[in-house]
Scaffold this motif. Sequence first.
Motif, PDB file in Angstrom:
ATOM      1  N   LYS A   1     -12.476 -21.439-107.663  1.00 31.80           N
ATOM      2  CA  LYS A   1     -12.973 -20.847-106.421  1.00 31.80           C
ATOM      3  C   LYS A   1     -11.975 -19.811-105.934  1.00 31.80           C
ATOM      4  O   LYS A   1     -10.773 -20.025-105.983  1.00 31.80           O
ATOM      5  CB  LYS A   1     -13.138 -21.912-105.330  1.00 31.80           C
ATOM      6  CG  LYS A   1     -14.218 -22.923-105.585  1.00 31.80           C
ATOM      7  CD  LYS A   1     -14.302 -23.901-104.427  1.00 31.80           C
ATOM      8  CE  LYS A   1     -15.342 -24.956-104.695  1.00 31.80           C
ATOM      9  NZ  LYS A   1     -15.396 -25.945-103.611  1.00 31.80           N
ATOM     10  N   THR A   2     -12.498 -18.713-105.459  1.00 30.85           N
ATOM     11  CA  THR A   2     -11.665 -17.667-104.885  1.00 30.85           C
ATOM     12  C   THR A   2     -12.208 -17.326-103.502  1.00 30.85           C
ATOM     13  O   THR A   2     -13.413 -17.139-103.337  1.00 30.85           O
ATOM     14  CB  THR A   2     -11.680 -16.405-105.769  1.00 30.85           C
ATOM     15  OG1 THR A   2     -11.260 -16.767-107.086  1.00 30.85           O
ATOM     16  CG2 THR A   2     -10.753 -15.354-105.229  1.00 30.85           C
ATOM     17  N   ARG A   3     -11.309 -17.265-102.530  1.00 31.11           N
ATOM     18  CA  ARG A   3     -11.718 -16.924-101.162  1.00 31.11           C
ATOM     19  C   ARG A   3     -10.756 -15.867-100.637  1.00 31.11           C
ATOM     20  O   ARG A   3      -9.547 -16.009-100.744  1.00 31.11           O
ATOM     21  CB  ARG A   3     -11.674 -18.168-100.282  1.00 31.11           C
ATOM     22  CG  ARG A   3     -12.304 -17.942 -98.917  1.00 31.11           C
ATOM     23  CD  ARG A   3     -12.380 -19.214 -98.157  1.00 31.11           C
ATOM     24  NE  ARG A   3     -11.090 -19.423 -97.505  1.00 31.11           N
ATOM     25  CZ  ARG A   3     -10.802 -20.426 -96.703  1.00 31.11           C
ATOM     26  NH1 ARG A   3     -11.694 -21.344 -96.470  1.00 31.11           N
ATOM     27  NH2 ARG A   3      -9.622 -20.528 -96.146  1.00 31.11           N
ATOM     28  N   GLN A   4     -11.328 -14.815-100.078  1.00 37.73           N
ATOM     29  CA  GLN A   4     -10.521 -13.723 -99.555  1.00 37.73           C
ATOM     30  C   GLN A   4     -10.849 -13.551 -98.081  1.00 37.73           C
ATOM     31  O   GLN A   4     -12.012 -13.514 -97.689  1.00 37.73           O
ATOM     32  CB  GLN A   4     -10.822 -12.436-100.322  1.00 37.73           C
ATOM     33  CG  GLN A   4      -9.934 -11.296 -99.954  1.00 37.73           C
ATOM     34  CD  GLN A   4     -10.171 -10.099-100.872  1.00 37.73           C
ATOM     35  OE1 GLN A   4     -10.945 -10.166-101.802  1.00 37.73           O
ATOM     36  NE2 GLN A   4      -9.497  -9.019-100.584  1.00 37.73           N
ATOM     37  N   THR A   5      -9.795 -13.441 -97.268  1.00 39.64           N
ATOM     38  CA  THR A   5      -9.965 -13.331 -95.825  1.00 39.64           C
ATOM     39  C   THR A   5      -9.147 -12.148 -95.318  1.00 39.64           C
ATOM     40  O   THR A   5      -8.026 -11.928 -95.773  1.00 39.64           O
ATOM     41  CB  THR A   5      -9.470 -14.621 -95.129  1.00 39.64           C
ATOM     42  OG1 THR A   5     -10.063 -15.750 -95.766  1.00 39.64           O
ATOM     43  CG2 THR A   5      -9.830 -14.630 -93.669  1.00 39.64           C
TER      44      THR A   5
ATOM     45  N   GLN B   1      -4.679  -9.013 -96.210  1.00 43.58           N
ATOM     46  CA  GLN B   1      -5.653  -9.887 -96.847  1.00 43.58           C
ATOM     47  C   GLN B   1      -4.987 -11.197 -97.235  1.00 43.58           C
ATOM     48  O   GLN B   1      -3.849 -11.223 -97.686  1.00 43.58           O
ATOM     49  CB  GLN B   1      -6.225  -9.236 -98.104  1.00 43.58           C
ATOM     50  CG  GLN B   1      -7.039  -8.002 -97.845  1.00 43.58           C
ATOM     51  CD  GLN B   1      -7.554  -7.407 -99.147  1.00 43.58           C
ATOM     52  OE1 GLN B   1      -7.156  -7.793-100.226  1.00 43.58           O
ATOM     53  NE2 GLN B   1      -8.460  -6.448 -99.023  1.00 43.58           N
TER      54      GLN B   1
ATOM     55  N   GLU C   1      -7.096 -16.930-101.473  1.00 47.01           N
ATOM     56  CA  GLU C   1      -6.913 -18.347-101.793  1.00 47.01           C
ATOM     57  C   GLU C   1      -7.681 -18.655-103.071  1.00 47.01           C
ATOM     58  O   GLU C   1      -8.872 -18.408-103.178  1.00 47.01           O
ATOM     59  CB  GLU C   1      -7.456 -19.207-100.650  1.00 47.01           C
ATOM     60  CG  GLU C   1      -7.346 -20.681-100.901  1.00 47.01           C
ATOM     61  CD  GLU C   1      -7.918 -21.490 -99.747  1.00 47.01           C
ATOM     62  OE1 GLU C   1      -8.429 -22.582-100.018  1.00 47.01           O
ATOM     63  OE2 GLU C   1      -7.867 -21.023 -98.598  1.00 47.01           O
ATOM     64  N   HIS C   2      -6.973 -19.202-104.062  1.00 51.28           N
ATOM     65  CA  HIS C   2      -7.582 -19.622-105.321  1.00 51.28           C
ATOM     66  C   HIS C   2      -7.541 -21.143-105.377  1.00 51.28           C
ATOM     67  O   HIS C   2      -6.504 -21.748-105.124  1.00 51.28           O
ATOM     68  CB  HIS C   2      -6.811 -19.081-106.525  1.00 51.28           C
ATOM     69  CG  HIS C   2      -6.938 -17.610-106.729  1.00 51.28           C
ATOM     70  ND1 HIS C   2      -8.075 -17.015-107.190  1.00 51.28           N
ATOM     71  CD2 HIS C   2      -6.052 -16.617-106.525  1.00 51.28           C
ATOM     72  CE1 HIS C   2      -7.883 -15.713-107.279  1.00 51.28           C
ATOM     73  NE2 HIS C   2      -6.649 -15.441-106.867  1.00 51.28           N
ATOM     74  N   THR C   3      -8.638 -21.748-105.741  1.00 48.43           N
ATOM     75  CA  THR C   3      -8.699 -23.193-105.911  1.00 48.43           C
ATOM     76  C   THR C   3      -9.224 -23.478-107.310  1.00 48.43           C
ATOM     77  O   THR C   3     -10.308 -23.020-107.678  1.00 48.43           O
ATOM     78  CB  THR C   3      -9.632 -23.844-104.874  1.00 48.43           C
ATOM     79  OG1 THR C   3      -9.210 -23.452-103.577  1.00 48.43           O
ATOM     80  CG2 THR C   3      -9.604 -25.348-104.988  1.00 48.43           C
TER      81      THR C   3
END
Length: 143
Positions: free
Chosen positions: A7-11, A22, A25-27
């Motif tokens: 999973k990759t999340r960018q904020t 930016q 977050e990598h899971t």
Amino acid sequence: MAKQELKTRQTQVRGSNGDQGQQLEHTFTIDDSCLPPSAELQAYKDIHPDLINFLLETSKKEQLHRHNMDGKKMKTIIYDSKRMHRINMMGMFYAFLIMIAGLGFSAYLIYNNKDVIGTIFGGVSIITAASIFINKPKAEIKK
């Protein structure tokens, strides 16, 4: 039967002084379970009722296989450890025999009035044997 999930999340973030940046977050998740989660089991049951029994039997076989492989690994490790111990003991035994033979030959030389040669040969035998019995730490190879 292992699951892997990335999973990759960018904020977008903004600091108190107005700076923007930016946050990424990598899971990475690994599920090494033999059975799927309960929600998936229900979906499989809806597809075919016997599929649950198949999955249960497969997970039992997988667990038995893992236990057998772990047992084989442990037997191999134990065998190798015993082999190395046996090799070390044989080396020390033969080193001891060579030392005793050297000292016996030194005593024979001294008995036959060759004191200097006998003493030197005995000293060399003792020093050689001591260097064999003393374990020196080997220098680490630096790359």
